[in-house]
Motif scaffolding. Sequence first.
Motif, PDB file in Angstrom:
ATOM      1  N   LEU A  21       0.821  -1.210   0.000  1.00  0.00           N
ATOM      2  CA  LEU A  21       0.000   0.000   0.000  1.00  0.00           C
ATOM      3  C   LEU A  21       0.851   1.255   0.000  1.00  0.00           C
ATOM      4  O   LEU A  21       0.408   2.326   0.380  1.00  0.00           O
ATOM      5  CB  LEU A  21      -0.927   0.001   1.221  1.00  0.00           C
ATOM      6  N   GLU A  23       2.368   4.537  -1.156  1.00  0.00           N
ATOM      7  CA  GLU A  23       1.861   5.519  -2.119  1.00  0.00           C
ATOM      8  C   GLU A  23       2.970   5.934  -3.071  1.00  0.00           C
ATOM      9  O   GLU A  23       4.087   6.210  -2.643  1.00  0.00           O
ATOM     10  CB  GLU A  23       1.326   6.767  -1.397  1.00  0.00           C
ATOM     11  N   LEU A  25       4.264   8.668  -5.604  1.00  0.00           N
ATOM     12  CA  LEU A  25       4.056  10.056  -6.005  1.00  0.00           C
ATOM     13  C   LEU A  25       4.528  10.264  -7.439  1.00  0.00           C
ATOM     14  O   LEU A  25       5.584   9.774  -7.816  1.00  0.00           O
ATOM     15  CB  LEU A  25       4.836  10.991  -5.077  1.00  0.00           C
ATOM     16  N   TYR A  26       3.716  10.963  -8.201  1.00  0.00           N
ATOM     17  CA  TYR A  26       4.077  11.210  -9.604  1.00  0.00           C
ATOM     18  C   TYR A  26       4.366  12.684  -9.868  1.00  0.00           C
ATOM     19  O   TYR A  26       5.325  13.024 -10.510  1.00  0.00           O
ATOM     20  CB  TYR A  26       2.939  10.764 -10.525  1.00  0.00           C
ATOM     21  N   ASP A  27       3.472  13.560  -9.401  1.00  0.00           N
ATOM     22  CA  ASP A  27       3.623  14.967  -9.775  1.00  0.00           C
ATOM     23  C   ASP A  27       4.055  15.835  -8.591  1.00  0.00           C
ATOM     24  O   ASP A  27       3.923  17.036  -8.631  1.00  0.00           O
ATOM     25  CB  ASP A  27       2.328  15.502 -10.420  1.00  0.00           C
ATOM     26  N   LYS A  28       4.536  15.194  -7.537  1.00  0.00           N
ATOM     27  CA  LYS A  28       5.061  15.931  -6.391  1.00  0.00           C
ATOM     28  C   LYS A  28       6.350  15.249  -5.935  1.00  0.00           C
ATOM     29  O   LYS A  28       6.603  14.103  -6.307  1.00  0.00           O
ATOM     30  CB  LYS A  28       4.034  15.943  -5.253  1.00  0.00           C
ATOM     31  N   ILE A  29       7.122  15.974  -5.133  1.00  0.00           N
ATOM     32  CA  ILE A  29       8.402  15.409  -4.694  1.00  0.00           C
ATOM     33  C   ILE A  29       8.209  14.769  -3.326  1.00  0.00           C
ATOM     34  O   ILE A  29       7.702  15.423  -2.413  1.00  0.00           O
ATOM     35  CB  ILE A  29       9.482  16.513  -4.603  1.00  0.00           C
ATOM     36  N   PRO A  30       8.593  13.502  -3.151  1.00  0.00           N
ATOM     37  CA  PRO A  30       8.433  12.866  -1.840  1.00  0.00           C
ATOM     38  C   PRO A  30       9.295  13.580  -0.796  1.00  0.00           C
ATOM     39  O   PRO A  30      10.353  14.123  -1.115  1.00  0.00           O
ATOM     40  CB  PRO A  30       8.924  11.432  -2.051  1.00  0.00           C
ATOM     41  N   GLU A  31       8.831  13.529   0.431  1.00  0.00           N
ATOM     42  CA  GLU A  31       9.516  14.214   1.525  1.00  0.00           C
ATOM     43  C   GLU A  31      10.991  13.833   1.599  1.00  0.00           C
ATOM     44  O   GLU A  31      11.853  14.689   1.746  1.00  0.00           O
ATOM     45  CB  GLU A  31       8.814  13.860   2.842  1.00  0.00           C
TER      46      GLU A  31
ATOM     47  N   TYR B 519      -5.646   5.059 -11.060  1.00  0.00           N
ATOM     48  CA  TYR B 519      -4.583   5.910 -11.578  1.00  0.00           C
ATOM     49  C   TYR B 519      -5.222   7.034 -12.382  1.00  0.00           C
ATOM     50  O   TYR B 519      -6.240   6.824 -13.043  1.00  0.00           O
ATOM     51  CB  TYR B 519      -3.647   5.086 -12.481  1.00  0.00           C
ATOM     52  N   SER B 553       0.570  19.601 -16.025  1.00  0.00           N
ATOM     53  CA  SER B 553       0.074  18.231 -16.061  1.00  0.00           C
ATOM     54  C   SER B 553       0.036  17.666 -14.662  1.00  0.00           C
ATOM     55  O   SER B 553       0.579  18.257 -13.740  1.00  0.00           O
ATOM     56  CB  SER B 553       0.947  17.367 -16.964  1.00  0.00           C
ATOM     57  N   TRP B 554      -0.616  16.543 -14.520  1.00  0.00           N
ATOM     58  CA  TRP B 554      -0.737  15.923 -13.200  1.00  0.00           C
ATOM     59  C   TRP B 554      -0.869  14.414 -13.347  1.00  0.00           C
ATOM     60  O   TRP B 554      -1.211  13.921 -14.424  1.00  0.00           O
ATOM     61  CB  TRP B 554      -1.953  16.488 -12.458  1.00  0.00           C
ATOM     62  N   ALA B 555      -0.577  13.703 -12.287  1.00  0.00           N
ATOM     63  CA  ALA B 555      -0.737  12.254 -12.261  1.00  0.00           C
ATOM     64  C   ALA B 555      -0.759  11.795 -10.818  1.00  0.00           C
ATOM     65  O   ALA B 555      -0.176  12.445  -9.952  1.00  0.00           O
ATOM     66  CB  ALA B 555       0.412  11.564 -13.010  1.00  0.00           C
ATOM     67  N   SER B 557      -1.935   8.082  -8.092  1.00  0.00           N
ATOM     68  CA  SER B 557      -2.570   6.766  -8.002  1.00  0.00           C
ATOM     69  C   SER B 557      -2.884   6.414  -6.558  1.00  0.00           C
ATOM     70  O   SER B 557      -2.343   7.003  -5.632  1.00  0.00           O
ATOM     71  CB  SER B 557      -1.675   5.687  -8.611  1.00  0.00           C
ATOM     72  N   ARG B 559      -4.386   2.820  -4.036  1.00  0.00           N
ATOM     73  CA  ARG B 559      -4.620   1.377  -4.042  1.00  0.00           C
ATOM     74  C   ARG B 559      -5.455   0.993  -2.823  1.00  0.00           C
ATOM     75  O   ARG B 559      -5.328   1.603  -1.752  1.00  0.00           O
ATOM     76  CB  ARG B 559      -3.275   0.644  -3.973  1.00  0.00           C
ATOM     77  N   ASN B 638      -5.523  11.806  -2.716  1.00  0.00           N
ATOM     78  CA  ASN B 638      -4.340  10.980  -2.466  1.00  0.00           C
ATOM     79  C   ASN B 638      -3.276  11.743  -1.698  1.00  0.00           C
ATOM     80  O   ASN B 638      -3.279  12.965  -1.676  1.00  0.00           O
ATOM     81  CB  ASN B 638      -3.732  10.526  -3.790  1.00  0.00           C
ATOM     82  N   TYR B 639      -2.391  11.019  -1.102  1.00  0.00           N
ATOM     83  CA  TYR B 639      -1.145  11.541  -0.502  1.00  0.00           C
ATOM     84  C   TYR B 639      -1.388  12.459   0.689  1.00  0.00           C
ATOM     85  O   TYR B 639      -0.500  13.204   1.083  1.00  0.00           O
ATOM     86  CB  TYR B 639      -0.304  12.288  -1.553  1.00  0.00           C
ATOM     87  N   PRO B 644       3.993  16.109   0.707  1.00  0.00           N
ATOM     88  CA  PRO B 644       4.565  16.165  -0.625  1.00  0.00           C
ATOM     89  C   PRO B 644       5.042  17.588  -0.910  1.00  0.00           C
ATOM     90  O   PRO B 644       4.382  18.553  -0.528  1.00  0.00           O
ATOM     91  CB  PRO B 644       3.398  15.791  -1.522  1.00  0.00           C
ATOM     92  N   TRP B 645       6.161  17.693  -1.522  1.00  0.00           N
ATOM     93  CA  TRP B 645       6.651  19.008  -1.921  1.00  0.00           C
ATOM     94  C   TRP B 645       6.170  19.266  -3.330  1.00  0.00           C
ATOM     95  O   TRP B 645       6.373  18.455  -4.218  1.00  0.00           O
ATOM     96  CB  TRP B 645       8.176  19.056  -1.825  1.00  0.00           C
ATOM     97  N   GLU B 646       5.509  20.374  -3.494  1.00  0.00           N
ATOM     98  CA  GLU B 646       4.918  20.637  -4.798  1.00  0.00           C
ATOM     99  C   GLU B 646       5.463  21.935  -5.385  1.00  0.00           C
ATOM    100  O   GLU B 646       5.996  22.785  -4.670  1.00  0.00           O
ATOM    101  CB  GLU B 646       3.389  20.720  -4.689  1.00  0.00           C
TER     102      GLU B 646
END
Lengths: 505, 918
Positions: A21, A23, A25-31, B519, B553-555, B557, B559, B638-639, B644-646
């Motif tokens: 499970l 997670e 991350l695709y469009d953000k930077i993990p901590e 996703y 863009s974005w993405a 997922s 579970r 999600n998340y 998360p650093w954005e």
Amino acid sequence: MKRILIYSLLLAILGFACTDLEEELYDKIPEDSYHENDEQIANLGIKVYTSLTNLIDDGGWWFLAQELTGDGFCGPTRAGDWEDGGKWVEMHRHTWGNNTEGVNRMWSAMYDGVTNANQTLDLLNKLTSNEAIEAKKSEMKLMRSFYYYLLIDNYGDVPYLTSAESAPEFPFKLKREKIFDSLTTTVEGILPNLKLEDSKYLATRYMAYALLAKLYINAEVYTGTPQWAKAEMYIDSVMTGPYSLSNDVLEPFVTDNENSSEIIFSIAFDENDAQGFRLHMRTLHYQHNLKYDMLVGPWNGLCITPDLWNSYTSDDIRKDAYNIYGQQYASDGSEIIDGGTEEPLIIHPVLPALVMTQDLGFTLDQIRNTGARVQKYEIAMGAKENLSNDFPLFRITDFYLMKAEVMIRQGGDGAGDAYITPIRTRAGLGAASGFGLDSLLLERGKELYVEGHRRQDLIRFDKFTDPWWEKGGEYEGTSDDPSVELFPIPKWATDANDNLLADPQ
Amino acid sequence: MNFLNLRFLKALFTGILLITASVAFSQHTVTGTVNDMDGNTLPGVNVTIKGTTVGTITDVQGQYKIDVPGNDAVLVFSFIGYSKEEITVGGQKTIDITLMPDIEALSEVLVIGYGTMKKEDKTGAVSQVTAEELNGGVVTDAIQTIQGRTPGVTITKSGGDPNAGFAVRVRGANGYGAGTSPLYVVDGVPGVDPTTVAPEDIKTFDILKDAASTAIYGSQGANGVIIITTKQGTSNKSDGNEFVSNVNFNSKISLDYTANRYDMMDASELRNYVQTIADATGSNVEDIFNDGGSNTDWQDEIFRTGVTSSNNISFSGGNKKSSYYASATHANWEGVMKGTSKERTIGKINVNHSGIDDKLRIQGSLSGTIEHNDYENYDGWDQDDIIYQALSRNPTDPVYTENGGYYEANRVFNYQNPLKIINKIQNERDAQRFYGMMKADLELVENLITSARVGFTQNDYVSNYFKPANTLASGNPGDGRKQYGMDNQKLLELTASYSKEIGQHSLHGVGGYSWQENYYEGFYAQGESPISPSIGINNLQNFIDINYEDIGSWAGSSRLIGFFGRVRYDFNKKYYASASLRRDGSSKFGENNKWGWFPTFAAGWRIDKEQFMADLSWLDMLKLRASYGVAGNQDIGNYRSLVPWELQGPGINPLNGETVINIGAAWNKNPNLQWEETAEINIGIDFGLLNNRISGSMDVYNKTTTNLLGEVPVPVPPNLASTTFMNSGELRSYGFEFFAEGYVYDRPSFKWKSAISLAHNTTKVIDLGEGFDEGEVSKRGWISGRGLVGDQNWVLGILEGEEIGSFYLPVYVTLLDGDFVYLSESGGYTTELSKAKRQVVGTAAPDLEFGWHNTFTFYDNWIVEVSFRGMVGNDIYNATEMLFDATTNIPDLNGLPSAVDWYEEGRTNAPSLADFYV
């Protein structure tokens, strides 16, 4: 039965294999991957500067709150436009509450800056120290001090936090004078680490001198004890820097003002990449887009008060330089027709009232076309919704007038004339002679119009609670109530943290 | 309503033949008694002569008397809840008959999570709506067909925009931070968008309402579960290998009007008002008002009669081994607002096959949807919000200029001709949705069936927006945007079920594993200052002015994994017990709390089967049910447990003045973020009366939702970001549901079937949770509009101890110097909204929701449906009245006639909140 067992076992195995499970991350930077490279570290502090862009317009309200609460600039109600729940009128009449938009947003914008600085400091403290990192830390502490200067100036006692990580969950307020002491000590302590250069977007040593000068000149307001000599010392430090008065009163405010000889520290604005300076949208008439070939229609609002307008003498260069009034022409030279009266657009410079509607007896012409508009900041041809002019937070003209002020305060009327005269002669006026505090305050009002100084000046000169134009006296609104010299801590903040209601530490 | 009814023609022909035959034989009378299995007489049984409309009913003693045309006549005995019997008269004078219970009616099958059960065996609050019971008419979404059919399911939609979705709530909204929509399961696949199912393809809706029923879906069950089962090919008409096929065609058309228009002033009313203020102030009318010289009803200009049509064709067929169902549905909805429309085509195939002596069954389903939407903005007060622009636009302004262009004026900021907005701005979307499912059941050993199911759904859309230069009266450079988005879901489920009957004991067990991954991704590109209005958005190179953030863009997922099991037991169909347990994990939660347990227990007792009830012949069924269960909700983004650093937009590097991109924390981390949980007790009764002529059920429930998920504002500093997602707060909901249906009148020539549903739900806030002190309010229901600025313009308050949906408003006292005076918080009076004391003055939640459906059948062939549904005791805040009853914007803008009344009373303030708008 055996097959059931085998099947259950199979299911169980599958289950364990498929219980992931985590997670992704695709469009953000993990901590744990931030920072990914040196550039991200180098850019760490930039957000602290970017937070400044919120201070001017209604995102952070600082500029609006400094000017609209003063005697020179206002947001009149023009029939259905600019009523906006009374948020403009209550600034002029000093009737704001702890839930007013300006009060709420200024607090957030300033603490955003503090938090960004503290977060950067926390991260820098984890890196192996070297000269560059120490310099960066000093720069961040200076920027944080700048935001705290704005906070104590506007709110008085506020929470004073110097780290994001180790901050208490529900901080208490600290007394204004204690914060003042810490700010002056901090900034004086880091002076050697700061760059001694003319870099207008950067927190340099000159910017630190300017900040110290501002803190000390307001020391009496902030702490009860004046410190004119200290103020003068830092004003002098600024004045020995690479800055000089320009000959043209408008030179520091042109679209490309990043090389102005006057500017010590400014907010970098760009119509695309650093947005947030929309004074032209708020002040220009609906049809002024024709004058400036703008692709967007402005909002016909903010303008000069009759008090300030009437104080400009007719030979004062600044009267025409700063203000738009009279008949208006499109860029092709044709007359602009006002869409309301369907007559040629003539801006009448004197505002008849702060609240103008038809049922109060005002004509369409009065409602739409009165009050001189601001053109101090150059409005570029083809301007969009945001201006590219940088906003000067500290400029040398202000320091000339501050120098004159501390000299008058220490030496009596006339002691500062030498520093007022260059400002006056540049404006086409005669030399200053025997200027006392009242005439200096008036001069500051005319010279520093819409630069975000007025509220602080009126408080320091003890005039903020006087009645003027449509404040106090026969009009609604407070005067003679010193509590308006500070904004209340917003209700949302005290709701989130009861400790803000406790006495300051 | 069937488009073509072959049955009717057939009946007519039989009738003609019988009339001819009757000439040859003499008429005589037949009498008799009708009994049930237990020997009780049955009153009210229909006795008819087959093929005619001649008939009678049995009296209270169950006796009848009928004249038959001859010995060939066939008597038909029919009664609700019993199998129909046909007897040829022959020479008989007396025909006594015993009617057998209708097995099919009693064995109606409910679809529950991971299985089915007989309706009579249910122990939880489960309702079923079958195809025949669905609401008729052209519906935008399938869910609309059960609106008002099931107590406890509230289905609402506002406005006449065909693109607006339905809000569906099962037993009230369980929270306010996380999603409150029920879980949709289509043919066993959870999480399918129900709008991709054509109403015509639906066989049943099964609605699981109590937590004991929904918790088998663990994490996703807390808001209720709506299971949609689509039609399969039928093989029961085939006696073996013969392949039988059917074709069905349906066509519908409907018209939509605006039911209520706003009573804005017309041009002459506005002119009168201008004259009034000119007189009062001594002004010239021309100085204070610019008369556009026309007489326009702007609502007439933007509203229209919407024509809506739907066509469906389906083919189905099969034999004992294989069957198929295939359908195509096309529907086109024209909104009552000009510029809004929706067009949708759905194609679907269901295939079934069985092999290895019926030990293996394979089921497959494919469906595809294409949809085109045309949008207008209308729910704000911006330049392109057409309803606001139409209501506020000056009625003296004409629509067009003399030379045919759009008339534009510059009365105030944001003043636009709504017709120009509708016609010039392109705002469209094209979507494709795919759904595929395959399932295999294998009977491994006797009574043990193992199943594997895989499902895949994907939604893709492209939206196009284009606004040419100078669409707005105040000038605009023009802009356009193209956006593509996609989301998909993969599902794998493995289950094993076991059934065994030993004597009077009957046992069903099911266990399984479920894996689900979602996703999504997408991108957009936009620009300003197009060089060509005709190329528009079709070539993005049309835009000369492109800046940072004009592409993006974005993405992401998520579970979900679950292990579950359920056991059901009954003794002699008299005592029932069931229990289930699900262990669910969601990637969305914090590392410490990803997994949760969801247990349930339920029991049922058929009281009517007890000895002491045997004497009550009018009571055919009485069951008492009780259940307890815990279900979860994980419907947040999600998340949310991570930091998360954005990317946070551009900034200027102070060292060199160059543009850089800032990075910042999106929100604060919370490794303890966990399931929102709803524990629910449900007690219900099922009943069947008067030989099951009337049946129904009643349920009462009490549920408590704890660990409410929400975005809590936190102070910065000390936090990195100003929001943290956390679990806090508690809600309690309780209510009752009643449902009854039956035949009011039942004759061959005319049947009247009626169904009544009643429901009440109360949801109260027990604890608002983090970020709120004792007595504090969570502000909701923000209203925006001209003159409404600041943070006081909210009308709904969530307060501890009060119902969700409570209107929490300042109390108007009087008018003073033109301002509203309210009671103040300090006990006096105030004209300032921020100092006014607020109190609960009503609730948007209804006291009672009801539905009453009547089906009238004439001669078995013609059906008329009459339905009523509604709510009682719910309050509404009239925001339109509030925004348009002040004179501050008049006469430049239009207003309501009530604004003139207010003016005469001396009111001068801008639109302001007040309790009297409720």
